[in-house]
Write a protein that holds these residues in place. Sequence first.
Motif, PDB file in Angstrom:
ATOM      1  N   SER A  49       0.813  -1.209   0.000  1.00 37.04           N
ATOM      2  CA  SER A  49       0.000   0.000   0.000  1.00 37.04           C
ATOM      3  C   SER A  49       0.857   1.275   0.000  1.00 37.04           C
ATOM      4  CB  SER A  49      -0.933  -0.001   1.212  1.00 37.04           C
ATOM      5  OG  SER A  49      -1.770   1.113   1.200  1.00 37.04           O
ATOM      6  N   ARG A  53       1.411   3.965  -3.085  1.00 38.46           N
ATOM      7  CA  ARG A  53       1.115   5.396  -2.921  1.00 38.46           C
ATOM      8  C   ARG A  53       2.341   6.246  -3.287  1.00 38.46           C
ATOM      9  NH1 ARG A  53      -2.983   7.441   1.231  1.00 38.46           N
ATOM     10  NH2 ARG A  53      -4.599   5.859   1.197  1.00 38.46           N
ATOM     11  N   GLU A  58       1.160   9.801  -4.514  1.00 40.13           N
ATOM     12  CA  GLU A  58       0.107  10.126  -3.554  1.00 40.13           C
ATOM     13  C   GLU A  58       0.717  10.411  -2.185  1.00 40.13           C
ATOM     14  OE1 GLU A  58      -2.963   7.149  -3.419  1.00 40.13           O
ATOM     15  OE2 GLU A  58      -2.915   6.896  -5.590  1.00 40.13           O
TER      16      GLU A  58
END
Length: 132
Positions: A49, A53, A58
Amino acid sequence: MEKLFYPAIFHEAEEGGFWVSFPDLPECLTEGDDMQQAYEMAVDALGISLASRKEDGEIIPKPTEVNKIDAEDGILVVVEFDMMEYQKKHNSRAVKKTLSIPEWLNEEAVARGVNFSQVLQEALMLKLNIGR
């Protein structure tokens, strides 16, 4: 980026084992047959995860303080994650770089059998204060 510590909630699954969620990363879910396997899977899921990102540009959220989390029907567990170790393990393919050095330095290094790739890697790790 140093080690990160994210709170996770371990829920007992009806069929046995645990499923794991991360309050700060709603897309990050995993499961395991027992607490140890669930924790190991949580570390992997957290790595996927966070790396995803980072790769997508992100924002990586700051971990919520554990005293601000309601574990509801689960068990609150802090999961440790080391981004540098994860990157070394999962993203170690070689990348070609073009660089320039003085001709005399190149000739001397070639004559002494210097491995340019190794020297550059060692120098970069030293410069970035990253251990092997």
